[in-house]
Scaffold this active site. Structure first.
Site, short mmCIF file in Angstrom:
data_model
loop_
_atom_site.label_atom_id
_atom_site.label_comp_id
_atom_site.label_asym_id
_atom_site.label_seq_id
_atom_site.Cartn_x
_atom_site.Cartn_y
_atom_site.Cartn_z
N LYS A 190 93.42 -31.46 -49.90
CA LYS A 190 94.65 -31.63 -49.98
C LYS A 190 94.48 -32.83 -50.55
CE LYS A 190 99.37 -32.76 -48.76
NZ LYS A 190 100.38 -32.04 -48.48
N ALA A 207 101.81 -31.45 -52.69
CA ALA A 207 101.93 -32.32 -51.71
C ALA A 207 103.68 -32.20 -52.33
CB ALA A 207 101.91 -33.91 -52.01
#
Length: 234
Positions: free
Chosen positions: A37, A117
């Site tokens: 991430k 995101a």
């Protein structure tokens, strides 16, 4: 080795769930997989400790030991767009550093699943010069798109796919995440697939996150495509 992104048509469409699900199912095939991430926002405090939901999900449900230090590039406490969350903490996101970290992970793991995101055009800097999409383009990795089944998904999904295809980013397939019981929801899926004939899979709303342990996606056209690519590349 085939590394790829999991991106969404919007925030909260299920990217983390899908990333974790793909990770587990590829691991079951004997593939060494790590999620990554680049930027996560929204620190969670459960009364005992603070953590970030995305990377906590990865570690909780992985079938392999993950390197905690390399699951994430930046973490910001405010649950907001990355550019704003970074600004609140007096930081700037170095996208070149993110790309470098991705490349290093690709040298170690069979598959690196990079989770986006928000949506594609989420800004990563206060000037609006760099978006998530810019990083995806520079990474030269294909993507899996996660979308909803509810009203509005046709427009959101087609806009996302157009943004990707016009930039010549390979789309490996679609994940429809949500209820599929109504005629409208089923028609939404079929309408999107009429515009873009892509491998896909559908995931109903699971009652508990722990249901991910038993949920299998083998046999879906999307997972079969991922496995075929793994076999041909390795």
């Amino acid at each position: 080795m085939q590394h790829f992104w999991v991106v969404g048509t919007d925030t909260d469409v299920g990217k983390t769930f899908v990333t974790t699900l793909l990770m587990r199912n590829l691991q079951k095939q004997g593939v060494r997989v790590t999620p990554y991430k680049p930027v996560q926002t929204g620190e969670v405090y459960d009364g005992e400790q603070a953590y970030y939901f995305d990377t906590a999900m990865y570690e909780k449900y992985s079938l392999q030991l993950l390197d905690r230090e390399n699951l994430n590039g930046y973490s910001f406490k405010e649950a907001a767009s990355p550019h704003f969350a970074a600004q609140l903490e007096g930081q700037q996101i170095d996208t070149q550093q993110l790309l470098k970290q991705m490349q290093l992970l690709q040298q170690t793991w069979d598959v690196v699943i990079c989770e986006g995101a928000g949506g594609l055009f989420v800004p990563l800097d206060a000037c609006g010069e760099t978006t998530l999409l810019d990083v995806i383009v520079e990474s030269k990795l294909p993507v899996v798109v996660v979308t909803r089944t509810a009203l509005g998904t046709i427009n959101h999904t087609l806009l996302t796919l157009e943004a990707l295809t016009t930039r010549k980013i390979e789309v490996l397939g679609l994940v429809f995440n949500g209820d599929m019981g109504s005629r409208m929801e089923q028609d939404n899926i079929q309408t999107i697939l009429q515009y873009y004939t892509l491998p896909y899979m559908t995931i109903p709303k699971l009652e508990e996150l722990s249901d991910i342990n038993e949920y299998a996606i083998t046999g879906t056209s999307l997972f079969e495509r991922l496995i075929r690519r793994e076999t041909s590349i390795n």
